[in-house]
Motif scaffolding. Sequence first.
Motif, PDB file in Angstrom:
ATOM      1  N   ILE A  74      31.654 -20.829  28.417  1.00 28.58           N
ATOM      2  CA  ILE A  74      30.709 -19.503  29.101  1.00 28.58           C
ATOM      3  C   ILE A  74      31.568 -20.439  31.083  1.00 28.58           C
ATOM      4  O   ILE A  74      31.937 -19.614  32.030  1.00 28.58           O
ATOM      5  CB  ILE A  74      29.758 -19.902  28.957  1.00 28.58           C
ATOM      6  N   LEU A  96      23.027 -15.851  23.911  1.00 28.25           N
ATOM      7  CA  LEU A  96      23.196 -17.078  24.425  1.00 28.25           C
ATOM      8  C   LEU A  96      22.959 -17.394  25.667  1.00 28.25           C
ATOM      9  O   LEU A  96      22.648 -18.039  26.366  1.00 28.25           O
ATOM     10  CB  LEU A  96      24.956 -16.884  24.657  1.00 28.25           C
ATOM     11  N   ILE A  97      22.110 -16.856  26.455  1.00 28.34           N
ATOM     12  CA  ILE A  97      22.210 -16.099  27.474  1.00 28.34           C
ATOM     13  C   ILE A  97      21.057 -17.166  27.900  1.00 28.34           C
ATOM     14  O   ILE A  97      20.394 -18.028  28.922  1.00 28.34           O
ATOM     15  CB  ILE A  97      21.821 -15.266  28.208  1.00 28.34           C
ATOM     16  N   LYS A 119      28.026 -12.315  33.985  1.00 30.36           N
ATOM     17  CA  LYS A 119      28.924 -13.001  33.868  1.00 30.36           C
ATOM     18  C   LYS A 119      29.837 -12.603  32.141  1.00 30.36           C
ATOM     19  O   LYS A 119      30.135 -12.071  31.361  1.00 30.36           O
ATOM     20  CB  LYS A 119      29.410 -14.379  34.072  1.00 30.36           C
ATOM     21  N   MET A 120      28.250 -12.154  31.437  1.00 28.35           N
ATOM     22  CA  MET A 120      28.051 -11.878  30.405  1.00 28.35           C
ATOM     23  C   MET A 120      28.540 -10.873  29.616  1.00 28.35           C
ATOM     24  O   MET A 120      27.696  -9.588  30.385  1.00 28.35           O
ATOM     25  CB  MET A 120      27.929 -12.887  29.884  1.00 28.35           C
ATOM     26  N   ARG A 146      24.355 -12.270  22.579  1.00 28.06           N
ATOM     27  CA  ARG A 146      25.223 -12.488  24.420  1.00 28.06           C
ATOM     28  C   ARG A 146      23.177 -13.282  24.659  1.00 28.06           C
ATOM     29  O   ARG A 146      23.135 -13.951  25.610  1.00 28.06           O
ATOM     30  CB  ARG A 146      24.930 -11.305  24.466  1.00 28.06           C
ATOM     31  N   VAL A 204      32.825 -13.169  30.605  1.00 24.34           N
ATOM     32  CA  VAL A 204      33.104 -13.595  29.077  1.00 24.34           C
ATOM     33  C   VAL A 204      32.610 -12.136  28.356  1.00 24.34           C
ATOM     34  O   VAL A 204      31.368 -11.778  28.673  1.00 24.34           O
ATOM     35  CB  VAL A 204      32.225 -15.101  28.621  1.00 24.34           C
ATOM     36  N   TYR A 205      33.720 -11.958  27.363  1.00 27.94           N
ATOM     37  CA  TYR A 205      33.178 -10.233  26.446  1.00 27.94           C
ATOM     38  C   TYR A 205      32.373 -10.736  25.320  1.00 27.94           C
ATOM     39  O   TYR A 205      32.867 -12.030  24.883  1.00 27.94           O
ATOM     40  CB  TYR A 205      34.439 -10.050  26.112  1.00 27.94           C
ATOM     41  N   ILE A 206      31.023 -10.660  25.454  1.00 29.82           N
ATOM     42  CA  ILE A 206      30.342 -11.281  23.557  1.00 29.82           C
ATOM     43  C   ILE A 206      31.007  -9.772  23.165  1.00 29.82           C
ATOM     44  O   ILE A 206      29.856  -8.490  23.105  1.00 29.82           O
ATOM     45  CB  ILE A 206      29.546 -11.547  23.937  1.00 29.82           C
ATOM     46  N   THR A 211      28.856  -2.107  30.192  1.00 32.36           N
ATOM     47  CA  THR A 211      28.487  -2.822  29.208  1.00 32.36           C
ATOM     48  C   THR A 211      29.204  -1.207  28.065  1.00 32.36           C
ATOM     49  O   THR A 211      29.117   0.068  28.408  1.00 32.36           O
ATOM     50  CB  THR A 211      27.050  -3.112  28.600  1.00 32.36           C
ATOM     51  N   ILE A 221      22.569 -18.804  31.026  1.00 34.68           N
ATOM     52  CA  ILE A 221      23.340 -18.556  31.759  1.00 34.68           C
ATOM     53  C   ILE A 221      23.628 -16.821  32.680  1.00 34.68           C
ATOM     54  O   ILE A 221      22.426 -16.407  32.027  1.00 34.68           O
ATOM     55  CB  ILE A 221      25.035 -18.200  30.380  1.00 34.68           C
ATOM     56  N   PRO A 251      22.805 -13.667  33.683  1.00 33.80           N
ATOM     57  CA  PRO A 251      23.982 -12.210  32.570  1.00 33.80           C
ATOM     58  C   PRO A 251      24.962 -11.497  33.303  1.00 33.80           C
ATOM     59  O   PRO A 251      25.589 -10.830  32.166  1.00 33.80           O
ATOM     60  CB  PRO A 251      22.349 -11.762  32.002  1.00 33.80           C
TER      61      PRO A 251
END
Lengths: 350, 617
Positions: free
Chosen positions: B545, B566-567, B576-577, B563, B551-553, B614, B572, B574
């Motif tokens: 990441i 992970l965040i 960029k996710m 997602r 990054v596409y989840i 999204t 992380i 959010p």
Amino acid sequence: MSFIQPTFRHPDLPVNDVGFTKKDYEGSLSTLCAGCGHDSISAAIVQACFELSIEPHRVAKISGIGCSSKTPTYFLGNSHGFNSVHGRMPSVATGANLANRDLIYVGVSGDGDSASIGMGQFAHVVRRNLNMLYIVENNGCYGLTKGQDSATADVGSKSKSGVANLYTPIDLASVALDLGATFVGRSFSGDKEQLVPLIKAAITHPGFAFLDVVSPCVTFNNTPASTKSYEYVREHLDASGTFDFVPMKQEITTHYQPGATEQVHMHDGSVINLHKLNQSYDPRDRRSAVDAMFNAKERGDVLTGLIYIDPNTQELHEMIETTNKPLRNLTEKDLCPGSKALDTINESLR
Amino acid sequence: MANIQSVNEFVIKFANVNGTGSASANNLFAKAVFRMGIPVSPKNIFPSNIQGLPTWYEVRVSEKGYLGRRGGVDIMVGVNAQSLTQDVQEVEPGGYFIYDSTKRLDPRLLRQDINFIGLPLTEICIREYADPKQRQLFKNVLYVGALAALLDMDFTVLKDLVSDQFKGKEKLVAPNIHALELGYQYAQDHYSCPLGIHVKTTNKTGDAILLDGNAALALGAIYSGASVAAWYPITPSTSVVDAFAKYCNRLRIDPGTGKKNFAIVQAEDELAAIGMAIGANWNGARAFTATSGPGISLMSEFLGLAYFAEVPVVLMNIQRSGPSTGMPTRTQQSDVMICAYASHGDTKQVCLYPSTPKECFDFGADSFDLADRLQTPVIVLSDLDLGMNDNMSEPLSWDEDRVYDKGKVHTEADLEAMTERYGRYLDVDGDAIPYRTYPGTHPTKGSFFTRGTSRDEFAVYTESGEKYVENMQRLERKWETAKSYVPRPEIIPGKEGGCRAGVIYYGTSDYAAREALESLTKAGLAMDALRIRAFPFNSEVEDFISEHDLVYIIDQNRDGQMRSLLINELEINPAKMIALINYDGMPIVARFIHGFIADHQGSLSGGQTGEQKTGSA
Ligand SMILES: Cc1ncc(C[n+]2csc(CCOP(=O)(O)OP(=O)(O)O)c2C)c(N)n1
Ligand code: SF4
Ligand SMILES: [Mg+2]
């Protein structure tokens, strides 16, 4: 808190057949209220296991949540115990028993734990005839959450709150009998003479053995208007008969009058001598036991003693035909079918 | 009209009524194509009902090996009167609609841009069979026979399969083959065979097998020595225990006594099911339970006990569409969150996310080693798509020398030799994993009291806040240890030198994601990808990441649960996710992933950089 009891051993303490003194069957010091019925039941379990000469580590203690379910810390300190979640002791006991059929399983529960939140699991462990001793320490209330009425409280019974219970009680012994339990007994925490042999017989029984033990909560439900108080229970005790339990290794020495006494032979060679008070009631006959319970209830009495027994019974492992070895002792050799078998499976999937 | 021309690359869908025996005929078709050496990916789309409602069976045939859903249908076999309208609509222009022409098709259904192929299935069956049940059953076999002619399938392969299918019931072989021939003959006589879309024998399946994920999980459990299974029926997990029972009855009978080296109990509910599995593991046997979403909710209290009291247990969750009863026969990945943080209080649970039957087998087996090693629950999250459909997979394999890792357990001899006081929750080795003892091990040493209440290192009850915090911190350190034990992610580089954007996915999004990654590369949008295989996330996930700008989840749930996980876990940003989600109950398709990413990339280069969008399906 629980306290570790001193391990000082008096040289003159009697030793049982497997070399243990009664002390070896005790646990940490109880933290229950002084006079709580549950402590007397713990003492009876200690006495019974000592007298039965069970090696303490051959017992696994399992309980739910409640004052009653705390007690396994207070007896058999050399046995593993599992204080699980509220009302779910039967499932944990079932899994444990499936893993190792060679140990002795003692399940401790309360009336809240078994007759309310755990009613479902209680019913189903009876149906499966799991080889265990299942004790409900029945005080008619939720001790640990400060005295609310439980589902075993009689209509009109008043706890410390002073409010009469409105709802019809669940009689767990009747329920067990109806669901096909193969051993049903009832006793009173204050009657050690009856309770100890009852526990011994129940442990020896090769299937599900249920004991409903009335066990007064001195703090919340020992009022004159409570039907689970010491006073009330003492006044309304009605024994189904007296009996003694003769373990397998012991010779039968006493001789009884024929007719008044009958023998029940257990699978391991132990014998229960039943001294019947009422000739028309036979604890080996389920219908007769149901009638006796009903009659006592009608009289307002608490029927105690060995209420029903079927010594020739098939427990869960026998029903589902598991191997005689404890499953947990099986190794890779017994359990893993190996790579050749897997090749065959792969081939069948092409 | 230009007909679709394609050899070994197409989607065929069967529209049936459930409870009419179509499943085995449709299976026969898919397996025959597979035996011709062509990769297939069949999917059952079925209602939560036993008889009378529409059901579909969609087969992707792909010599190139694309096994995810593609989207669109090239050939529809529409033999369900209830769903004709929708089934006709679904066919791609230039495709084919095959139907029972005994009754004339409603002219309003006709489309000019597709081909209609009528087969008088009912008529032939009424003529050939007297028994109404046979008339129904053989109608299905008949259309498979017709497909053999229309698609140029190898008829001997079909005949062999029928013989295999009815091994032991030889009387049924001849009538089935007869039905196949009737269909074959009719199609040969009335249509010019083969169609523009057809199959051709090849060798692209190698040594692959066709297996559903649930059976693979069950086999994994058997190979790793699970001996106790407790469960409560719920779609789509039921077939895990069904398969466990089937293979155990074949492979786990003691040769001397004929008795069972396993125990299966159908519990009264999921609370009891997990209670039994926990009880058995506590007592030293390997035990598991299998369930789906509603069962997970019920098991939640026990999962907290097992986490806190450190009792190993394996739980297989075959996810379906929630919440509540949701769409019980449709797929989703919507239990990611509830499993990761199952139970009240501070809890975190080890989760594994298999993508293929082979991985179901491997994780099915590894989960028991992990649970024992870490003394904690391990949840394997499969889903309906993987669990209940035949998936093409590498063959299953087992290392003969593998021994079960039962983790840190003191034996009787260990206890006998021990001079210090045994402490169940003492961190002796510094990895935060203490030593267990099984009940009944030693007459005077090693016993302890397992409890969900706070306790000290010696398992003695305490309400000391300090002791409580110490224990919770050790559990947190154990979680760190777990990161080095769980399976590492799979990393799929996009192009040499790396890419600025990455794609993260897990579980059954694998097939569709791989196909989309290939087509994106062709479209000049190469991306690196990472397939998560376990929670806790290990450092590779974190590194991936941080090495990518965007990054596409891919999540098959509404809320982008992976997602969020992970965040939350990796702290992380959010922004960029980017959530790429699909949750309509059908497995995600490659075209959708491609389209979403291409659009999003387009919007970025179109000057709208930084503005995130999204996805929704
Ligand atoms: C799921 C859940 N709900 C509620 C409680 C709170 N609780 C603890 S003990 C108890 C009742 C216990 O009553 P009983 O089983 O009769 O035991 P006693 O204390 O009377 O011996 C309750 C409701 C809990 N621990 N867990
Ligand atoms: S509250 Fe009642 S049940 Fe609980 S320990 Fe005190 S007396 Fe016993
Ligand atoms: Mg109570």
